[in-house]
Design an enzyme around this catalytic site. Structure first.
Site, PDB file in Angstrom:
ATOM      1  N   ALA A  11       0.708  -1.025   0.068  1.00  0.00           N
ATOM      2  CA  ALA A  11      -0.006   0.022   0.119  1.00  0.00           C
ATOM      3  C   ALA A  11       0.955   1.342  -0.050  1.00  0.00           C
ATOM      4  CB  ALA A  11      -0.922  -0.067   1.039  1.00  0.00           C
ATOM      5  N   GLY A  13       3.750   1.658  -1.532  1.00  0.00           N
ATOM      6  CA  GLY A  13       4.610   1.754  -2.737  1.00  0.00           C
ATOM      7  C   GLY A  13       4.204   2.412  -3.727  1.00  0.00           C
ATOM      8  N   ARG A  14       4.883   2.789  -4.889  1.00  0.00           N
ATOM      9  CA  ARG A  14       4.557   3.473  -5.926  1.00  0.00           C
ATOM     10  C   ARG A  14       3.158   2.984  -6.408  1.00  0.00           C
ATOM     11  NH1 ARG A  14      10.220   3.294  -6.347  1.00  0.00           N
ATOM     12  NH2 ARG A  14      10.013   1.289  -6.576  1.00  0.00           N
ATOM     13  N   MET A  15       3.032   1.970  -6.775  1.00  0.00           N
ATOM     14  CA  MET A  15       1.774   1.271  -7.336  1.00  0.00           C
ATOM     15  C   MET A  15       0.687   1.456  -6.341  1.00  0.00           C
ATOM     16  SD  MET A  15       1.550   1.243 -10.432  1.00  0.00           S
ATOM     17  CE  MET A  15      -0.111   0.500 -10.300  1.00  0.00           C
ATOM     18  N   ASP A  36       0.807  -3.806   4.376  1.00  0.00           N
ATOM     19  CA  ASP A  36       2.544  -4.075   4.015  1.00  0.00           C
ATOM     20  C   ASP A  36       3.197  -4.750   4.633  1.00  0.00           C
ATOM     21  OD1 ASP A  36       4.131  -2.638   1.993  1.00  0.00           O
ATOM     22  OD2 ASP A  36       2.781  -0.526   2.274  1.00  0.00           O
ATOM     23  N   PRO A 124       2.056  -8.832 -16.431  1.00  0.00           N
ATOM     24  CA  PRO A 124       3.293  -7.937 -16.159  1.00  0.00           C
ATOM     25  C   PRO A 124       2.703  -6.599 -16.413  1.00  0.00           C
ATOM     26  CG  PRO A 124       3.416  -9.283 -18.240  1.00  0.00           C
ATOM     27  CD  PRO A 124       2.128  -9.587 -17.745  1.00  0.00           C
ATOM     28  N   HIS A 156      13.512   1.680 -17.454  1.00  0.00           N
ATOM     29  CA  HIS A 156      12.624   2.116 -16.158  1.00  0.00           C
ATOM     30  C   HIS A 156      13.308   3.116 -15.334  1.00  0.00           C
ATOM     31  CE1 HIS A 156       9.988  -1.112 -17.660  1.00  0.00           C
ATOM     32  NE2 HIS A 156       9.220  -0.903 -17.031  1.00  0.00           N
ATOM     33  N   HIS A 157      12.657   3.531 -14.211  1.00  0.00           N
ATOM     34  CA  HIS A 157      13.193   4.199 -13.282  1.00  0.00           C
ATOM     35  C   HIS A 157      14.356   3.367 -12.337  1.00  0.00           C
ATOM     36  CE1 HIS A 157      10.912   1.794 -10.461  1.00  0.00           C
ATOM     37  NE2 HIS A 157       9.648   1.657 -11.575  1.00  0.00           N
ATOM     38  N   LYS A 160      13.794   0.314  -9.913  1.00  0.00           N
ATOM     39  CA  LYS A 160      13.159  -1.073 -10.210  1.00  0.00           C
ATOM     40  C   LYS A 160      14.245  -2.227 -10.111  1.00  0.00           C
ATOM     41  CE  LYS A 160      11.028  -3.678 -13.963  1.00  0.00           C
ATOM     42  NZ  LYS A 160       9.937  -3.894 -13.145  1.00  0.00           N
ATOM     43  N   THR A 167       7.227  -6.752 -18.750  1.00  0.00           N
ATOM     44  CA  THR A 167       6.432  -6.448 -19.818  1.00  0.00           C
ATOM     45  C   THR A 167       7.398  -6.772 -21.216  1.00  0.00           C
ATOM     46  OG1 THR A 167       5.648  -4.581 -18.689  1.00  0.00           O
ATOM     47  CG2 THR A 167       5.515  -4.663 -21.105  1.00  0.00           C
TER      48      THR A 167
HETATM   49  N1  NDP Z   1       1.506  -5.268 -14.153  1.00  0.00           N
HETATM   50  C1  NDP Z   1       1.894  -4.005 -13.943  1.00  0.00           C
HETATM   51  O1  NDP Z   1       1.031  -3.093 -14.791  1.00  0.00           O
HETATM   52  C2  NDP Z   1       2.908  -3.287 -13.297  1.00  0.00           C
HETATM   53  C3  NDP Z   1       3.800  -4.021 -12.563  1.00  0.00           C
HETATM   54  N2  NDP Z   1       4.541  -3.169 -11.648  1.00  0.00           N
HETATM   55  C4  NDP Z   1       5.232  -4.287 -10.740  1.00  0.00           C
HETATM   56  O2  NDP Z   1       4.598  -3.995  -9.566  1.00  0.00           O
HETATM   57  C5  NDP Z   1       5.734  -4.283  -8.447  1.00  0.00           C
HETATM   58  C6  NDP Z   1       5.897  -3.070  -7.552  1.00  0.00           C
HETATM   59  O3  NDP Z   1       6.297  -1.889  -8.200  1.00  0.00           O
HETATM   60  P1  NDP Z   1       6.399  -0.633  -7.377  1.00  0.00           P
HETATM   61  O4  NDP Z   1       5.252  -0.337  -6.897  1.00  0.00           O
HETATM   62  O5  NDP Z   1       7.078   0.287  -8.385  1.00  0.00           O
HETATM   63  O6  NDP Z   1       7.389  -0.969  -6.156  1.00  0.00           O
HETATM   64  P2  NDP Z   1       7.645  -0.356  -4.817  1.00  0.00           P
HETATM   65  O7  NDP Z   1       9.110  -0.820  -4.034  1.00  0.00           O
HETATM   66  O8  NDP Z   1       7.077   1.054  -5.092  1.00  0.00           O
HETATM   67  O9  NDP Z   1       6.546  -0.906  -3.970  1.00  0.00           O
HETATM   68  C7  NDP Z   1       6.449  -2.365  -3.585  1.00  0.00           C
HETATM   69  C8  NDP Z   1       5.570  -2.274  -2.410  1.00  0.00           C
HETATM   70  O10 NDP Z   1       5.462  -3.761  -1.857  1.00  0.00           O
HETATM   71  C9  NDP Z   1       6.046  -3.883  -0.431  1.00  0.00           C
HETATM   72  N3  NDP Z   1       6.859  -5.142  -0.333  1.00  0.00           N
HETATM   73  C10 NDP Z   1       8.080  -5.502  -0.796  1.00  0.00           C
HETATM   74  N4  NDP Z   1       8.515  -6.588  -0.447  1.00  0.00           N
HETATM   75  C11 NDP Z   1       7.519  -7.313   0.267  1.00  0.00           C
HETATM   76  C12 NDP Z   1       7.041  -8.513   0.535  1.00  0.00           C
HETATM   77  N5  NDP Z   1       8.013  -9.300   0.575  1.00  0.00           N
HETATM   78  N6  NDP Z   1       5.892  -8.633   1.167  1.00  0.00           N
HETATM   79  C13 NDP Z   1       4.769  -7.794   1.176  1.00  0.00           C
HETATM   80  N7  NDP Z   1       5.340  -6.532   0.677  1.00  0.00           N
HETATM   81  C14 NDP Z   1       6.318  -6.322   0.210  1.00  0.00           C
HETATM   82  C15 NDP Z   1       7.027  -2.726  -0.338  1.00  0.00           C
HETATM   83  O11 NDP Z   1       7.111  -2.413   1.097  1.00  0.00           O
HETATM   84  P3  NDP Z   1       8.731  -2.148   1.692  1.00  0.00           P
HETATM   85  O12 NDP Z   1       8.629  -0.585   1.070  1.00  0.00           O
HETATM   86  O13 NDP Z   1       8.561  -2.178   2.971  1.00  0.00           O
HETATM   87  O14 NDP Z   1       9.731  -2.966   0.722  1.00  0.00           O
HETATM   88  C16 NDP Z   1       6.211  -1.625  -1.065  1.00  0.00           C
HETATM   89  O15 NDP Z   1       5.113  -1.265  -0.121  1.00  0.00           O
HETATM   90  C17 NDP Z   1       6.996  -4.695  -9.258  1.00  0.00           C
HETATM   91  O16 NDP Z   1       7.222  -5.944  -9.233  1.00  0.00           O
HETATM   92  C18 NDP Z   1       6.733  -3.946 -10.826  1.00  0.00           C
HETATM   93  O17 NDP Z   1       7.618  -4.516 -11.653  1.00  0.00           O
HETATM   94  C19 NDP Z   1       4.718  -1.932 -11.572  1.00  0.00           C
HETATM   95  C20 NDP Z   1       4.007  -1.192 -12.434  1.00  0.00           C
HETATM   96  C21 NDP Z   1       3.067  -1.757 -13.238  1.00  0.00           C
HETATM   97  O1  LIG Z   2       8.579  -1.768 -12.192  1.00  0.00           O
HETATM   98  C1  LIG Z   2       7.751  -0.970 -13.046  1.00  0.00           C
HETATM   99  O2  LIG Z   2       7.909   0.351 -12.605  1.00  0.00           O
HETATM  100  C2  LIG Z   2       7.214  -1.341 -13.916  1.00  0.00           C
HETATM  101  N1  LIG Z   2       7.153  -2.708 -13.879  1.00  0.00           N
HETATM  102  C3  LIG Z   2       6.408  -3.674 -14.732  1.00  0.00           C
HETATM  103  C4  LIG Z   2       7.212  -4.550 -15.588  1.00  0.00           C
HETATM  104  O3  LIG Z   2       8.267  -5.121 -15.226  1.00  0.00           O
HETATM  105  O4  LIG Z   2       7.157  -4.658 -16.870  1.00  0.00           O
HETATM  106  C5  LIG Z   2       5.619  -2.640 -15.724  1.00  0.00           C
HETATM  107  C6  LIG Z   2       5.768  -1.374 -16.112  1.00  0.00           C
HETATM  108  O5  LIG Z   2       6.723  -1.402 -17.069  1.00  0.00           O
HETATM  109  C7  LIG Z   2       6.490  -0.716 -14.911  1.00  0.00           C
END
Ligand code: NDP
Ligand SMILES: O=C(O)C1=N[C@H](C(=O)O)C[C@H](O)C1
Length: 269
Positions: A11, A13-15, A36, A124, A156-157, A160, A167
Site C-alpha cells: 500500500a 509503494g509507488r503502485m 504492507d 506484467p 525504467h526508473h 526497479k 513487459t
Molecule cells: N503489472 C503492471 O502493470 C505493473 C507492474 N509493476 C510491478 O509491481 C511491483 C511493484 O512495483 P512498485 O510499486 O514500483 O514497487 P515499490 O517498491 O514502490 O512498492 C512495493 C511495495 O511492496 C512492498 N513489499 C516489498 N516486498 C514485500 C514482501 N516481501 N511482502 C509484502 N510486501 C512487500 C514494499 O514494502 P517495503 O517498502 O517495506 O519494501 C512496497 O510497499 C514490481 O514487481 C513492478 O515490476 C509495476 C507497475 C506496473
Molecule cells: O517496475 C515498474 O515500474 C514496472 N514494471 C512492470 C514490468 O516489469 O514490466 C510494468 C511497467 O513497465 C512498470
C-alpha cells in the site's frame, strides 16, 4: 450498485499509492483493506495519508486483519510477498489481481495452482496501451519472420529491481510464440566483449535504468534497408491502476480461473 471491496498490498509503494487513489475515485469500488510487510514504516498509518485524503483504512501487516473485509486483493509487491498473499487468498476465496513481476517458473506454477481455488488476473502490464501493443507485435512478428533481427529495449526508473521488465519478457514471449520459437532458447540478455555475429534466430534484450522513467518499451525489427520500431511509453502509473480496476470488474463474477489482461480487454479472439 454493488461495490467491489478491494484491498491493496504494497500500500505504501509507488503502485500501492496510485491504486488507493484510483479506488477512492472509482464509483463502483471501495478500499476494504491495505497491507504492507512487517517493519514497513507506514504500518498503522491511514492508507490515504499520502494523498491527503484519509480513507479510514489502516495499513496492516497481519493478513487476517488486512483482508477481513476484502473480496479482492490487488498486489503489486515482490514475488515473495505476492506468493505469501496468494496462499492466504486461495485458502479464503479472495480474488487476486497480480501485477508483480520477476516470478521464476515455480512462482508462476504456484499462481496457476491457486487459480483453481480463486479467480486471478495476472499480467506484467495492466495498461491498455501495452496490451494492444502485444497484439501489434504478434502481427508484426508473423510478417517479419525472415530477414529481420528482433531486439527489445526497455527503460525504467532507478528503483526497479528486476530485469528485463516483465513487459519486455512478455513481448519476447508473444513474438517467439508467433514465430514458433521458444523464448527460453532464443533470448539473449545483454551483450559484452567479442560476441560474434548476430544469430538471426535470437531475440535480444537491452535494459536501461535511470531517474524517474515510468516505463518505456521498444521492439525493433531491423532488416536490410529498413527498420521498424514499435514503442509504448508510459508517462504515469495511472494506466496500470485503471487497468487493475478493470481486471477486478472482469473477475467479479468468476469463482476460479487464471486470466490475463488480454482476457480482460477481449483481445484474445
Ligand atoms: N503489472 C503492471 O502493470 C505493473 C507492474 N509493476 C510491478 O509491481 C511491483 C511493484 O512495483 P512498485 O510499486 O514500483 O514497487 P515499490 O517498491 O514502490 O512498492 C512495493 C511495495 O511492496 C512492498 N513489499 C516489498 N516486498 C514485500 C514482501 N516481501 N511482502 C509484502 N510486501 C512487500 C514494499 O514494502 P517495503 O517498502 O517495506 O519494501 C512496497 O510497499 C514490481 O514487481 C513492478 O515490476 C509495476 C507497475 C506496473
Ligand atoms: O517496475 C515498474 O515500474 C514496472 N514494471 C512492470 C514490468 O516489469 O514490466 C510494468 C511497467 O513497465 C512498470
Amino acid at each position: 450498485m454493488t461495490q467491489l471491496k478491494i484491498a491493496v498490498a504494497g500500500a505504501s509503494g509507488r503502485m500501492g499509492r496510485m491504486l488507493i487513489e484510483a479506488i477512492a475515485a472509482a464509483p463502483d469500488a471501495v478500499l476494504a483493506g491495505a497491507l504492507d510487510r512487517e517493519g514497513n514504516p507506514f504500518i498503522n498509518s491511514d492508507a490515504g495519508a499520502f494523498s491527503g485524503q484519509l480513507t479510514g483504512v489502516v495499513i496492516q501487516s497481519d493478513l487476517a486483519k488486512g483482508l477481513a473485509d476484502a473480496d479482492f486483493l490487488i498486489d503489486f509487491t515482490r514475488p515473495e510477498g505476492t506468493l505469501h498473499h496468494l496462499e492466504y487468498c486461495a485458502a479464503h476465496g479472495i480474488k487476486m489481481i497480480i501485477g508483480t513481476t520477476g516470478f521464476d517458473d515455480a512462482g508462476k506454477a504456484a499462481i496457476r495452482a491457486a487459480a483453481e481455488k480463486t479467480a486471478i488476473v495476472f499480467a506484467p502490464n495492466m495498461s491498455i496501451g501495452v496490451n494492444v501493443t502485444l497484439k501489434l507485435l504478434e502481427m508484426a512478428a508473423k510478417n517479419f519472420s525472415e530477414g529481420y533481427d528482433i531486439e527489445i529495449v526497455e527503460a525504467h526508473h532507478r528503483h526497479k529491481v528486476d530485469a528485463p521488465s516483465g513487459t519486455a519478457l512478455k513481448m519476447g514471449e508473444v513474438i517467439a510464440d508467433a514465430l514458433g520459437r521458444d523464448l527460453k532458447e532464443c533470448a539473449v540478455y545483454g551483450r559484452e566483449g567479442v560476441t560474434g555475429e548476430r544469430d538471426p534466430s535470437t531475440i535480444g534484450f537491452a535494459t536501461v535504468r535511470g531517474g524517474d522513467i515510468v516505463g518505456d518499451h521498444t521492439v525493433l525489427f531491423a532488416g536490410i534497408g529498413e527498420r521498424i520500431e514499435i514503442s509504448h511509453k508510459s508517462s504515469s502509473r495511472v494506466s496500470y491502476a485503471q487497468g487493475s480496476l478493470r481486471a477486478a470488474r472482469y473477475i467479479a463474477d468468476k469463482a476460479t480461473g487464471l486470466y490475463d489482461m488480454q482476457d480482460v480487454l477481449g483481445l484474445k479472439a
